[in-house]
Write an enzyme that holds these catalytic residues in place. Structure first.
Site, PDB file in Angstrom:
ATOM      1  N   LYS A  16      18.290  95.051  77.269  1.00 45.72           N
ATOM      2  CA  LYS A  16      19.686  96.320  79.393  1.00 45.72           C
ATOM      3  C   LYS A  16      18.255  96.936  78.878  1.00 45.72           C
ATOM      4  O   LYS A  16      18.114  97.295  80.108  1.00 45.72           O
ATOM      5  CB  LYS A  16      21.021  96.960  78.345  1.00 45.72           C
ATOM      6  CG  LYS A  16      21.354  95.797  77.919  1.00 45.72           C
ATOM      7  CD  LYS A  16      22.738  96.777  77.006  1.00 45.72           C
ATOM      8  CE  LYS A  16      23.834  95.125  77.267  1.00 45.72           C
ATOM      9  NZ  LYS A  16      24.796  95.994  76.546  1.00 45.72           N
ATOM     10  N   GLN A  42      26.962 100.496  72.115  1.00 40.57           N
ATOM     11  CA  GLN A  42      27.079  98.811  72.202  1.00 40.57           C
ATOM     12  C   GLN A  42      28.148  98.566  71.199  1.00 40.57           C
ATOM     13  O   GLN A  42      27.942  98.825  70.209  1.00 40.57           O
ATOM     14  CB  GLN A  42      25.834  98.113  71.354  1.00 40.57           C
ATOM     15  CG  GLN A  42      25.001  96.579  71.297  1.00 40.57           C
ATOM     16  CD  GLN A  42      25.470  96.135  72.850  1.00 40.57           C
ATOM     17  OE1 GLN A  42      24.690  96.770  73.672  1.00 40.57           O
ATOM     18  NE2 GLN A  42      26.299  95.184  72.966  1.00 40.57           N
ATOM     19  N   ASP A  78      30.084 100.566  81.886  1.00 41.13           N
ATOM     20  CA  ASP A  78      30.537  99.560  81.248  1.00 41.13           C
ATOM     21  C   ASP A  78      32.309  99.957  82.061  1.00 41.13           C
ATOM     22  O   ASP A  78      32.503  98.085  81.595  1.00 41.13           O
ATOM     23  CB  ASP A  78      30.933  99.512  79.529  1.00 41.13           C
ATOM     24  CG  ASP A  78      29.379  99.498  78.793  1.00 41.13           C
ATOM     25  OD1 ASP A  78      28.861  98.050  79.341  1.00 41.13           O
ATOM     26  OD2 ASP A  78      29.624  99.347  78.008  1.00 41.13           O
TER      27      ASP A  78
END
Ligand code: NDP
Length: 297
Positions: free
Chosen positions: A54, A98, A125
């Site tokens: 990422k 994460q 997210d």
């Protein structure tokens, strides 16, 4: 029939280029480069790879990718403090914690409390209840990355799903539920042809999963069980989207038995190289969207 293989890697590359161009325009307009802060707790090897990928993808798009590392036993309070710090840091536009958080550490994490603490304007997210609620009402602020990547994949492959029966196997908050919700809306990021589906959500308590799947013109598998969707569960000519990433020995396999399925479906995503690359591309898209929202540009 041999299915069209949907090249997620290529489509993700197009989206990443589009984002990089849009970032360049944003910066040329006088704004600072967007910044994504990833929080990595513990040493899980897969999570480390995901965060590194990422961060690299961010840099290639002109987005600043920061990684904040905490030891597995840092604890809930320390993680909450870090999230608060990132919430108030004006240089940070997007925050990503994460998952999964460590489960084998001496300390226990309350994942929901952490995700709820992320400023909804930095929630790239799209996990926060506010952003989930906005999505549910058909007026999303951010779209969750994996389901949004799938909508982009369908659209850029000209595979309309309006009026079709779509079965989503899996009801997680990350993939299954938001996927189903997006496809059931009247319209979406790619217009009404890539929404307006008649959606069924299947899960581990579904009775006769094979029959439910066989009814689908588009079958989306987000289960986490290697190759559990077999050829006999697929309607001839269906579109098959495989979200699963399962490590079997040295190999990565999806939730769909690809070799069987490709002889029955009309279009199918491979694993790897299908949905996975799109998830990262949409994260970059959301980080730029967050930076624009926060700057009012
Ligand atoms: P979860 O484990 O959170 O959810 C799995 C879902 O599958 C649950 O709803 C579960 O049902 C259902 N399920 C499990 N076993 C069966 C079964 N035998 N029959 C029917 N349904 C079943 O997984 P995620 O949604 O987080 O991830 C799913 C897969 O997608 C994983 O392989 C993951 O690695 C991958 N993934 C890939 C991404 C990408 O970028 N390509 C991004 C995110 C995930 P129930 O609710 O009843 O328990």
């Amino acid at each position: 029939m041999t299915a069209q293989i949907l090249d997620g890697k290529r489509i993700a590359g197009e989206i990443r280029e589009d984002v990089a161009k849009a970032v360049a325009v944003f910066v040329a307009d006088g704004a600072p480069a967007p910044c994504l802060a990833a929080v990595l707790v513990g040493e899980d090897p897969a999570s480390q790879v995901y965060v590194r990928n990422k961060s690299r993808a961010c840099e290639k798009a002109g987005i600043q990718g920061r990684t904040h590392r905490l030891p597995a036993d840092a604890g809930q309070d320390e993680l909450m403090s870090l999230v608060e710090e990132l919430n108030t840091d004006a240089n940070v536009n997007g925050i990503l914690v994460q998952l999964p958080l460590p489960t084998d550490a001496a300390v226990k994490y309350d994942e929901r409390e952490i995700l709820d603490a992320i400023d909804p304007l930095k929630d790239v997210d799209a996990f926060s209840p506010v952003n989930v609620g906005l999505l549910m009402q058909g007026r999303p602020r951010f779209l969750p990355c994996t389901p949004h990547g799938i909508v982009q994949l369908l659209s850029r492959s000209n595979l309309s799903i309006a009026g079709k029966n779509v079965c989503v196997v899996g009801r997680s908050d990350i993939v299954g539920k938001p996927m189903a919700m997006m496809l059931a809306q009247k319209t979406g990021s790619c217009g009404p042809e890539f929404a307006n589906a008649t959606v069924t959500i299947a899960h581990s308590r579904t009775t006769d999963l094979a029959a439910v799947c066989r009814d689908a013109d588009c079958l989306i598998a987000a289960v986490g069980q290697p190759e559990m969707i077999t050829g006999d569960m697929i309607k001839p000519g269906a579109i098959v989207i495989d979200v699963g990433i399962n490590r079997v020995g040295e190999k990565l396999v999806g939730d769909v038995a690809f070799d069987e399925a490709k002889e029955i479906a009309s279009a199918i995503t491979p694993v790897p190289g299908g949905v996975g690359p799109l998830t990262i591309a949409m994260l970059l898209h959301n980080t730029l969207a967050a930076a624009k929202l926060q700057s009012g540009r």
